[in-house]
Scaffold this active site. Structure first.
Site: not given
Ligand code: LMR
Length: 402
Positions: A130, A211, A246
Site C-alpha cells: 500500500w 496490517d 471497510k
C-alpha cells in the site's frame, strides 16, 4: 516565511479520487480508491450500524473525553474480533489493545512507539505494498526497504524469495505484513506459508507489524485473521493494526485498533501505558461516536449477527464481480499469453491487473475508468451495470499494447 516551501506532491490514491470526483463525464467508473460500494454504486449504510446509531441518538449522546487508550468496551470487542475470544494470549491478558484513528492511525502510533524503543531498526514492506505504508514509516523516522513478494509473471507470490529475504534481516528488524486481501495485489499467503513465516520470524528475532484492513472481505472473519492469531500463538513479537473502515462501512468515523502481543500480562500493562503516552503526544485521545457505534453492534448478539450477515453479502458480491469480469474478459480476443486467472485467485477488494501505467492512463482518458497507476483495480467498484463496459475498455487497451 513559508515562501520556500513547495507544494505537496499529492497522494496516489486520495488525489486520484479527487480527480475522479471532478471528472464531468456521466459514465465514469471509480475502480481506484479501496472503498466498497454496493450493486447500485452507493456507499452502504450497514443495517446493524444504522440501528445502533438510532438507538444512541435517542439517548441524547453526550460526548465526554475518552481515555487516551479509547473506549474500554470497544477495545475489548476489537481484541476479540482480531484474535478470537479464546486465543491463549488473550486468556493470559498478554495483549495490549487501544482504539485508533482507523488503520492508518494504528500504523502511525505503532510506528512512533517502535521508533522510540527500537531506534536502530529498519522497516521492511512487501514489494509492492500500500503506497501509504512507506509514507507513514518514513514520517516516523524509519528507513523503509522492501522484501520480494509479488510475481508479475504469474500474478502470484514469490514465497521462497520472500523467506530468503526475511531470513537475512538483522534481528529486531520490523516486517510489515498484510493479514489478508493484500493491498495492492490481492495475493495472500496460505495458512502453511504463514506458519513458516511465523517460525522464521521468531527464530530470527524479527518484529511483525501486521496490517489488517479487510477482515471479513477475503474468506471470512476468522479465516482472514489467521495471520495475527498464528503469529501471536508462535510467540512472535507482534503489533497488529486493524481497520473497520471497510467491514463496517464507517470510513469517515476513523475506527480501528492497535494491539501489541506481549510476553506477560505485566509487560502488556506497561505497553498499554506506553501506547497511551504515544497517543497523548499525537492527538490526546480518540473520538467517541464511531467507537460507540461499533461497540454497540459487537456487544449485542442480535446486531452482531446482522452485521456478519451483511458483511458476508458484501464478500459474496465482490466474488461474484471477480467471476463476472473474468468471464467478460475471457469472451474477448485478448493478446496471447494474457493470464486472467488472477481475477479469480486474488482475494479481497483488489486485483493487480498487470496493466501498464500508460494503459491505465488510456483507460482513464478514453473510457472514464479509473484504476491506480500501478494497475490496481478495486473490484468492489464493479456491478452488473458497469462490468461489461469496463471489461470491453480493459480489453481494448490490452489489444493496443503496453
Ligand atoms: C486504499 O488503499 O485505496 C484505501 O486503503 C484508501 C486509502 O486511504 O488509501
Amino acid at each position: 516565511m513559508f515562501g520556500h516551501i513547495g507544494a505537496h506532491a499529492g497522494d496516489p490514491i486520495l488525489s486520484l479520487n479527487e480527480d475522479f470526483q471532478k471528472d464531468p463525464r456521466a459514465n465514469k467508473t471509480n475502480l481506484g480508491i479501496g472503498v466498497y460500494v454496493d450493486e447500485s454504486g452507493t456507499l452502504p449504510r450497514m443495517g446493524a450500524v444504522a440501528r445502533a446509531d438510532a438507538e444512541l441518538r435517542s439517548h441524547g449522546g453526550s460526548t465526554p473525553y475518552l481515555p487516551m487508550t479509547g473506549l474500554p468496551s470497544y477495545r475489548d470487542r476489537l481484541q476479540v474480533l482480531v484474535f478470537g475470544a479464546d486465543h491463549p494470549a488473550r486468556a493470559d491478558g498478554r495483549i495490549a489493545t487501544i482504539q485508533s484513528l482507523g488503520g492508518s492511525g494504528a500504523l502511525r502510533v505503532g510506528a512512533d512507539f517502535l521508533k522510540k524503543n527500537f531506534p536502530g531498526s529498519g522497516v521492511w514492506i512487501s514489494d509492492p505494498s500500500w503506497e501509504n505504508h512507506r509514507v507513514v514509516f518514513k514520517a516516523a523516522g524509519f528507513a523503509v526497504s522492501t522484501y520480494p513478494y509479488y510475481d508479475a509473471a504469474s500474478g502470484g507470490l514469490r514465497f521462497e524469495a520472500m523467506c530468503n529475504a526475511l531470513g537475512g534481516l538483522p534481528p529486531q528488524s520490523i516486517v510489515l505484513l498484510h493479514a489478508c486481501c493484500h493491498n495492492p495485489t490481492g495475493v495472500d499467503l496460505s495458512t502453511a506459508q504463514w506458519r513458516t513465516v511465523a517460525t522464521l520470524m521468531r527464530e530470527r528475532g524479527l518484529i511483525a507489524f501486521v496490517d489488517m484492513a479487510y477482515q471479513g472481505l477475503g474468506d471470512g472473519l476468522a479465516e482472514d485473521a489467521f495471520a495475527p492469531r498464528a503469529l501471536a500463538e508462535a510467540d512472535v513479537a507482534c503489533l497488529v493494526a486493524s481497520s473497520l473502515s471497510k467491514n463496517f462501512s464507517l470510513y469517515g468515523e476513523r475506527v480501528g485498533s492497535l494491539s501489541i502481543v506481549c510476553a506477560s500480562k505485566a509487560e502488556a500493562d506497561r505497553m498499554l501505558g506506553q501506547l497511551a503516552g504515544t497517543v497523548r503526544a499525537n492527538y490526546s485521545n480518540p473520538p467517541t461516536h464511531g467507537a460507540t457505534l461499533v461497540a454497540a453492534v459487537l456487544c449485542s448478539a442480535e446486531l452482531r449477527a446482522a452485521w456478519e450477515s451483511e458483511l458476508t453479502s458484501m464478500r459474496e458480491r465482490i466474488q461474484a464481480m471477480r467471476s463476472a469480469i473474468h468471464a467478460a474478459l475471457q469472451a474477448q480476443n485478448l493478446p496471447s499469453g494474457t493470464t486472467l486467472s488472477r481475477y479469480l485467485t486474488q482475494r479481497g477488494m483488489f486485483t493487480y491487473t498487470g496493466l501498464s501505467a500508460s494503459q491505465v492512463m488510456r483507460l482513464r482518458e478514453a473510457h472514464g475508468v479509473y484504476l491506480l497507476t500501478s494497475g490496481r483495480m478495486c473490484v468492489a467498484g464493479l456491478n452488473r451495470r458497469n462490468v461489461d463496459a469496463v471489461a470491453r475498455a480493459v480489453g481494448e487497451v490490452m489489444r493496443q499494447g503496453a
